[in-house]
Design a protein around this motif. Structure first.
Motif, PDB file in Angstrom:
ATOM      1  N   THR A 310       0.834  -1.209   0.000  1.00 18.96           N
ATOM      2  CA  THR A 310       0.000   0.000   0.000  1.00 18.96           C
ATOM      3  C   THR A 310       0.870   1.262   0.000  1.00 18.96           C
ATOM      4  N   SER A 314       0.399   4.007  -2.820  1.00 16.49           N
ATOM      5  CA  SER A 314      -0.036   5.387  -2.539  1.00 16.49           C
ATOM      6  C   SER A 314       0.778   6.365  -3.379  1.00 16.49           C
ATOM      7  N   SER A 315       2.028   6.021  -3.636  1.00 17.60           N
ATOM      8  CA  SER A 315       2.896   6.874  -4.444  1.00 17.60           C
ATOM      9  C   SER A 315       2.704   6.595  -5.941  1.00 17.60           C
ATOM     10  N   ARG A 352      -9.030   3.428  -2.976  1.00 17.26           N
ATOM     11  CA  ARG A 352      -8.940   4.551  -2.031  1.00 17.26           C
ATOM     12  C   ARG A 352      -8.474   4.065  -0.662  1.00 17.26           C
ATOM     13  N   ARG A 354      -6.570   1.537  -0.002  1.00 18.78           N
ATOM     14  CA  ARG A 354      -5.141   1.207   0.008  1.00 18.78           C
ATOM     15  C   ARG A 354      -4.270   2.465  -0.099  1.00 18.78           C
ATOM     16  N   ILE A 355      -4.750   3.455  -0.840  1.00 14.15           N
ATOM     17  CA  ILE A 355      -3.979   4.703  -0.911  1.00 14.15           C
ATOM     18  C   ILE A 355      -3.911   5.351   0.480  1.00 14.15           C
ATOM     19  N   GLY A 358      -1.522   3.298   2.679  1.00 14.34           N
ATOM     20  CA  GLY A 358      -0.139   3.508   2.277  1.00 14.34           C
ATOM     21  C   GLY A 358       0.362   4.884   2.648  1.00 14.34           C
ATOM     22  N   THR A 359      -0.510   5.887   2.520  1.00 13.24           N
ATOM     23  CA  THR A 359      -0.136   7.246   2.895  1.00 13.24           C
ATOM     24  C   THR A 359       0.154   7.304   4.386  1.00 13.24           C
TER      25      THR A 359
END
Lengths: 474, 479
Positions: A310, A314-315, A352, A354-355, A358-359
């Motif tokens: 993640t 996110s990147s 969304r 997972r972003i 990850g963020t």
């Protein structure tokens, strides 16, 4: 399992079978199985045109490529020039790629025929193929069940006889799990074996393009063409590519199988446990040695996978911002609003989620506790495998804890969904090759045996697959 | 209260490679917008970066020039933030493992040398350009040009070792001199190929701990860097003197108004979520690579200055001026090899040559008067073929005329008379014409000889070799 359309290059070259007739037959299959929703786009026109050109070449006796007339479907997160590259997302619904992935260039250079782009979980995030903007894909063995994911469309295209082979991508099991659910062979090469150039990144350090097929022979032929160094992908290894097909050897003699007890714990379906055990016995009877091995880091695999994957996602998905291409929210107030609305509407829920995850794990104050720690455990997990491969050639286990589950069954339970990957994520974290081979059925539903090998030992996987294939288990 | 300023600079230098850092697009300046782009620098789905190794070699040069420690294994990292001119949504930079660390260089302010520490040098890619304020842009729109996207940069981060705007300017000048010597950046601040941000804080003299710092941006010349720092030091002193507190913020320098205004406060600071870029393998530099870069290093300004003093016996000032740029030093050395008169050559280069260079706004290597021509001219003076003042006329003529120097001297009729017969005759005539002056010379007024020399020179219309004239006069008057 043999199929009337099974790829036979000699028959094609000898003009016993025309390429056009094969493409037509597959197009008919695709049409018949439309309700399975395996394809996002079918290239009927261009595939037939390609077939005619190739038939002409064969008639004229012109040299043809190694995959002449092989019909291949491509997961719609791999770039084909001038074709859609939706990634199963509203974000890229109308996006056309102006360039081709390295694997596609290599397939076309060897006269393979690209028949279409297959459905997938959005941006390859999912284990059921229910996360596609273009709708769920259905399992041909039971249309009330999922085909697995994220490469569900590719798995079904092969399982239902719509092509000879299909490309998928595997970040944590996205080829092997749907292969297991659909009764197909699914090969995830080791990290760096196949160029990722043109594969839309989900998690760059884990992603790898691989192959679905009905026979080990087709998987071997396809891998030999797509594998090998690529100056456009610096993570792609400069390592010789053997002629996997010519060297295909089903002998189990002098092969040591490692059995990790960590892969046979609670939660494993009884039929699958017994089926895999009895297949191991058959391999032993055919000459293989069998020994127990330990992979103690297995219990952390899912946790570190969902941190690393993640974080990278996110990147990697930041480029979908509505500025240059893809979906853009209408009438945003300012730049920040444009990002927020574009991404809120353009991405589905799982993407969304997972972003956000990850963020979070990369954020100041959390990085050390999550991301850095995960990288440390990942190194330890890799050591587990290095140690194991000092004592065995292949690590043998089930591919998934259960056969295909019902559509909607886990859709609202992300954690249960993530546990689908319990046996498969380690190979991605360790960067090693792995394959799922049909090993039997449980209540009429297929399941696979997973074999994992040391880096660049794809040949051993294909050889074992050839042995298992010859047993005609399904 | 007495305050002391603490200043650190972050300098971005655009590297003069032919192609971008992660793709093969051209880096040429001034092309039509969005024409030097490809799937990689546009961040199209599926595209991957591949490192241009020349960028590494250039960064290594700067590392060696600043006596930095080279990290033989270093790594690219992603700096994540959203902006319209940043296609990937992250900038590929270096974070935990930059290519160079712990360097330093010496600056000199008012004749005092000072060492300034360099924390790190790292490689990164440039972003594109957003255009908002031009007349051709709609008020509600912004335009983006991605040509610059992926142009290679090195960022040179100094220690907070500077105590005045003068020192900061000297340090920046030194960095610019180095990148130009190394040929890795054209050093043009107006066009943005060299950019400088300054971190400024103040503290009471004698206090160890640092004050709250502000960051200054958008200073597009060394002069502006100096002005902005002075402005900011004064502003911070005023705030503290008025009983206020310095707020950590980023300030944008307005060169038109000579003032800085707030761009963003601390609360708006980004969390860049740096992490190692999984698309790029670690950069591994082996000894062979480093040796090759080392072999390719030019002599650096400090070393060259010292050598000029020692080898040519030049005064420190001359050596400093002549080594300011590699081009000047090269020009001087090319000339001095042929003239063998270092001081006279230095005077010519620092005088006529630099004047001409300024006047034509051309670098020394592109002047119509080449180092070779200058050497020929100086040799003509040395050999007595031409006087110093006539040589200046020849130098002027060389701006437009291509003939060899010797030919030009003749064409202009400036060759000195050093033929003994002719000179003896002229001397005899002058002495015969001025019997009274001869008498007073013989009576001990030796300085009358100047009058005789002048008269001979007039008689020869300036072409006589004054040295020879002097010799002959002295001899004849002693008879």
């Amino acid at each position: 399992m043999t199929h009337p359309l099974d790829y036979n290059p000699e028959a094609i070259r000898a003009e016993h079978v025309s390429v056009r007739s094969r493409v037509e037959a597959y197009l008919k299959q695709i049409e018949q199985h439309k309700s399975l929703n395996a394809f996002i786009h079918v290239f009927a026109g261009s595939a037939l045109k390609q077939a005619d050109t190739l038939d002409d070449k064969i008639r004229q006796g012109t040299q043809t490529g190694k995959l002449a007339g092989m019909v291949i479907a491509v997961k719609d997160n791999i770039a084909v020039k001038d074709a859609t590259l939706t990634c199963g997302s509203k974000m890229l619904e109308n996006y056309i790629s102006p360039y081709a992935a390295t694997v596609i260039e290599r397939l076309l250079a060897e006269d393979a025929i690209i028949i279409g782009k297959t459905n997938l979980d959005e941006f390859a995030m999912g284990s059921s193929n229910e996360n596609s903007y273009f709708g769920a894909v259905k399992n041909p063995h039971d249309t009330g069940r999922v085909p697995g994911g994220s490469s569900g469309g590719s798995a079904v295209a092969v399982a239902a006889g719509m092509c000879d082979a299909a490309l998928g991508s595997d970040t944590g099991g996205s080829i092997r799990q749907p292969a297991s659910f659909t009764g197909t062979i699914g090969l995830k090469p080791g990290y760096g074996r196949v160029s990722r150039y043109g594969l839309v990144a989900f998690a760059s350090s884990l992603d790898q393009i691989g192959v679905f097929s009905r026979t080990p022979s087709v998987a071997a032929q396809t891998l030999a063409v797509i594998a090998g160094a690529d100056k456009r992908d610096s993570t792609c290894a400069d390592e010789d590519v053997p002629d996997y097909h010519a060297r295909l050897n089903p002998s189990m003699k002098d092969i040591t199988l490692g059995i990790p007890e960590e892969y046979f714990q609670d939660g494993l379906d009884g039929d699958i446990r017994n089926g895999v055990r009895s297949l191991i016995d058959k391999m032993r009877e055919a000459g293989a040695r069998v020994r127990e091995i330990a992979l103690p880091m297995t219990e952390y695999a899912i946790a570190i996978y969902y941190i690393i994957a993640t974080a990278e996602a996110s990147s990697n998905l930041a480029r979908f911002d509505g500025v240059r291409y893809g979906f853009r929210a209408e009438d945003p107030g300012d730049l920040n609003e444009m990002y927020a609305q574009t991404r809120a509407v353009g991405f589905g829920e799982e993407v969304r989620r997972r972003i956000m995850l990850g963020t979070y794990v990369l954020s100041a104050g959390y990085y050390d506790a999550y991301y850095r720690k995960a990288l440390q455990v990942r190194r330890k997990l890799k050591e587990d495998f290095d140690n194991a491969f000092e004592h065995c050639d292949l690590i043998v286990s089930p591919t998934t804890p259960t056969p295909a589950f019902a559509l909607g069954e886990k859709a609202d339970d992300p954690l249960a969904m993530y546990l689908q990957d319990i046996y498969t994520v380690s190979a991605n974290l360790a960067g090693i090759p792995a394959i799922s081979v049909p090993a039997g059925t449980s209540n009429g539903l297929p399941y696979g045996m997973q074999l994992q090998a040391a880096p660049f030992n794809e040949q051993k996987l294909l050889n074992a697959a050839q042995f298992i294939h010859s047993l005609n288990l399904t | 209260m007495q305050y002391e300023a603490v200043i650190g600079l972050e300098i971005h230098a655009q590297l003069a490679t032919q192609s971008k850092i992660f793709c093969s697009c051209s880096t040429a300046f001034g092309a039509a917008p969005n024409t030097q782009v490809c799937p990689v620098c546009l961040a199209l789905p599926g595209a991957l970066p591949v490192l241009n190794e020349q960028v590494v070699s250039f960064a290594l040069k700067m590392g060696l020039a600043t006596r930095s420690r080279i990290n033989m294994t270093n790594q690219f990292a992603r700096k994540n933030y959203f902006y319209a001119d940043l296609p990937k949504g992250y900038q590929i930079s270096q974070f935990e493992l930059p290519i160079c660390e712990h360097g330093h260089l010496n600056i000199s302010v008012d004749g005092q040398y000072k060492q300034i520490g360099i924390t790190r040098i790292h490689m990164e890619e440039d972003a594109g350009k957003s255009i908002h304020d031009e007349s051709f842009v709609n008020r509600s729109e912004s335009l983006v040009d991605l040509n610059r996207c992926g142009v290679p940069l090195i960022e040179i981060v100094s220690e907070p070792d500077m105590r005045s705007a003068d020192e900061a300017a000297a340090y920046l000048t030194k960095i610019r001199q180095l990148v130009r010597y190394l040929g890795i950046c054209d050093g043009n601040m107006e066009e943005g190929s060299l950019r400088c941000d300054a971190n400024v804080s103040i503290r009471p003299v004698g206090q160890e701990s640092l004050g709250v710092k502000t960051e200054l941006k958008n200073m597009n010349s060394i002069k502006n860097v100096e002005k902005a720092i002075d402005y900011e030091i004064k502003r911070q002193i005023d705030v503290l003197e008025d009983g206020g507190e310095i707020v950590q913020e980023t300030l944008l320098w307005d060169p038109a108004k000579n003032e800085a205004r707030t761009m963003r406060g601390k609360e708006d600071a980004h969390d860049y979520r740096y992490f190692p870029d999984p698309d790029l393998v670690p950069v591994v530099i082996d000894d062979t690579w480093l040796a090759k870069v080392r072999a390719d290093m030019p002599e650096l300004p400090d070393e060259r200055r010292e050598r000029f003093e020692k080898e040519y016996g030049l005064p420190a000032y001359d050596a400093e001026v002549l080594t300011t740029s590699r081009e000047t030093a090269d020009y001087f050395e090319e000339a001095v090899i042929k003239t063998n008169t270092p001081k006279r050559t230095a005077n010519w280069v620092m005088g006529e040559v630099m004047r001409l260079s300024n006047e034509l706004n051309l670098g020394l290597s592109r002047l119509p008067v080449t180092a070779e021509k200058l050497a020929d001219l100086i040799r003509a003076i040395e050999q007595g073929d031409i006087s110093q003042s006539a040589a200046k006329m020849v130098f002027e003529a060389l701006r437009t005329r291509k003939e060899p120097v010797a030919e030009l001297i003749d064409q202009l009729g400036l060759r000195q008379v050093s033929d003994s017969g002719a000179l003896e005759e002229m001397v005899s005539k002058v002495l015969a014409d001025h019997p009274e002056e001869v008498a007073s010379y013989k009576n001990g007024r030796k300085n009358v000889i100047g009058f005789f020399v002048g008269s001979v020179m007039r008689l020869s219309k300036g072409k006589a070799d004054p040295k020879r004239v002097n010799e002959i006069l002295t001899r004849k008057l002693a008879e």
